[in-house]
Write a protein that holds these residues in place. Structure first.
Motif, PDB file in Angstrom:
ATOM      1  N   HIS A   1      39.166 -21.284  61.199  1.00 14.38           N
ATOM      2  CA  HIS A   1      39.260 -22.621  61.779  1.00 14.38           C
ATOM      3  C   HIS A   1      40.111 -22.647  63.046  1.00 14.38           C
ATOM      4  O   HIS A   1      40.772 -21.679  63.409  1.00 14.38           O
ATOM      5  CB  HIS A   1      39.815 -23.606  60.748  1.00 14.38           C
ATOM      6  N   GLY A   2      40.108 -23.812  63.704  1.00 18.50           N
ATOM      7  CA  GLY A   2      40.824 -23.985  64.962  1.00 18.50           C
ATOM      8  C   GLY A   2      42.301 -24.276  64.802  1.00 18.50           C
ATOM      9  O   GLY A   2      42.869 -24.209  63.703  1.00 18.50           O
TER      10      GLY A   2
ATOM     11  N   TYR B   1      32.914 -15.719  61.581  1.00 22.64           N
ATOM     12  CA  TYR B   1      32.679 -16.833  62.494  1.00 22.64           C
ATOM     13  C   TYR B   1      34.016 -17.520  62.746  1.00 22.64           C
ATOM     14  O   TYR B   1      34.632 -18.083  61.842  1.00 22.64           O
ATOM     15  CB  TYR B   1      31.683 -17.822  61.893  1.00 22.64           C
ATOM     16  N   GLY B   2      34.471 -17.469  63.994  1.00 23.43           N
ATOM     17  CA  GLY B   2      35.705 -18.132  64.385  1.00 23.43           C
ATOM     18  C   GLY B   2      35.434 -19.138  65.481  1.00 23.43           C
ATOM     19  O   GLY B   2      34.718 -18.841  66.445  1.00 23.43           O
ATOM     20  N   THR B   3      35.998 -20.323  65.354  1.00 30.62           N
ATOM     21  CA  THR B   3      35.754 -21.368  66.331  1.00 30.62           C
ATOM     22  C   THR B   3      37.054 -21.850  66.952  1.00 30.62           C
ATOM     23  O   THR B   3      38.079 -21.947  66.273  1.00 30.62           O
ATOM     24  CB  THR B   3      34.981 -22.537  65.681  1.00 30.62           C
ATOM     25  N   SER B   4      37.040 -22.121  68.257  1.00 31.67           N
ATOM     26  CA  SER B   4      38.198 -22.559  69.017  1.00 31.67           C
ATOM     27  C   SER B   4      39.324 -21.521  68.884  1.00 31.67           C
ATOM     28  O   SER B   4      39.088 -20.336  69.116  1.00 31.67           O
ATOM     29  CB  SER B   4      38.632 -23.959  68.576  1.00 31.67           C
ATOM     30  N   PHE B   5      40.531 -21.932  68.472  1.00 31.06           N
ATOM     31  CA  PHE B   5      41.589 -20.937  68.299  1.00 31.06           C
ATOM     32  C   PHE B   5      41.211 -19.915  67.226  1.00 31.06           C
ATOM     33  O   PHE B   5      41.598 -18.749  67.302  1.00 31.06           O
ATOM     34  CB  PHE B   5      42.906 -21.620  67.927  1.00 31.06           C
ATOM     35  N   GLY B   6      40.435 -20.332  66.226  1.00 30.58           N
ATOM     36  CA  GLY B   6      39.957 -19.383  65.231  1.00 30.58           C
ATOM     37  C   GLY B   6      39.111 -18.289  65.847  1.00 30.58           C
ATOM     38  O   GLY B   6      39.059 -17.160  65.336  1.00 30.58           O
ATOM     39  N   GLY B   7      38.449 -18.608  66.963  1.00 31.57           N
ATOM     40  CA  GLY B   7      37.706 -17.584  67.687  1.00 31.57           C
ATOM     41  C   GLY B   7      38.624 -16.549  68.308  1.00 31.57           C
ATOM     42  O   GLY B   7      38.252 -15.380  68.471  1.00 31.57           O
TER      43      GLY B   7
END
Length: 265
Positions: A27-28, A91-97
């Motif tokens: 998560h972000g 799968y990472g999105t925003s800061f999770g990316g």
């Protein structure tokens, strides 16, 4: 059901569902595993979905010291090991990316295929890439809870908020001045010198064309650096894509991660 496991000096909370190849969700910055509640049903028929809370987020408990981004990547590896897994799709999105990038570079044996949504390269500060938006988001955070709706408009499109107005209040209970939030902001500001050129596995980039937080050109531009990469623009989607377009994003994840080896990018 939420479970916990020891991951070094932290105890990580996570939820898992479904069956099939393991898919780890990151998560972000100000999120928790709940940001994947909408997308998980679209993935669980094809994957064992593992969504967890990073340090200083959700129900995960850890020491009261700021984590580095590399420590967050190590936490992900430790969680996989604690659950008896050697590797996963990620799968990472925003800061999770960014955490996902660090995991892919630091522990490439743990990542089968990598999906990065609405994120930016590890060595770079978002403030340098999108200074006006970052400054305005900071102002709105300092004015919470009165500015909650205006802050939500940076993360969701007007059309989405009109159809699902409950998301206008997602930031109303945020506590940006708490010790936990301050530790989290320190982690988010970390910029390890790990360039995207070092990502070795097949990678899919997803960017909302209406993202006001991370300009889509920033995310999609990483395709020039990542050796084995595909880039996709998501029409009509803002920053929080897994909430706004869960079915579409799940479709891209399924297509990419379940492709046969001879279809690798």
């Amino acid at each position: 059901m939420l479970e916990t496991r020891s991951t070094g000096d932290a105890r990580t909370a996570f939820a898992r569902s479904g069956a099939g190849p393991l898919l780890l969700l990151m998560h972000g910055a100000e999120g928790s595993h709940h940001m994947f509640d909408a997308i998980t049903p679209h993935l669980a028929a094809h994957f064992t979905v593992l969504a967890y809370d990073q340090r200083d987020c959700g129900e995960t408990q850890g020491p009261e010291t700021p984590a580095t981004l590399l420590q967050l990547a190590d936490d992900a590896k430790a969680l996989l090991e604690a659950l008896g897994h050697e590797r996963a799709h990620v799968y990472g999105t925003s800061f999770g990316g960014r955490v996902a990038q660090a995991l892919a570079i630091r522990h490439p044996q743990c990542v089968q295929r990598l999906v990065l949504g609405s994120t930016w390269p590890l060595p770079e500060q978002l403030e340098a890439l999108n200074p006006q938006a970052v400054a305005r988001i900071g102002e709105l955070r300092s004015g919470l809870p009165e500015t909650a709706e205006a802050l939500a408009e940076f993360f969701f499109t007007p059309a989405f908020l009109a159809g699902q107005p409950q998301w206008k209040n997602i930031f109303r209970t945020a506590q940006p001045a708490s010790a936990r939030s301050q530790r989290r902001f320190a982690a988010v500001a970390d910029c390890p010198a790990l360039p995207p050129q070092q990502i070795p596995m097949p990678t899919l980039l997803l960017a909302g064309e209406l993202d006001r937080v991370v300009p889509p050109a920033v995310t999609l531009g990483m395709a020039r650096a990542i050796p084995r990469c595909e880039a996709v623009s998501l029409p009509g989607v803002g920053h929080a894509g897994s909430i706004q377009a869960p079915e579409a994003i799940a479709g891209h994840i399924r297509r990419f991660c379940l492709a046969s080896p001879n279809q690798e990018s």
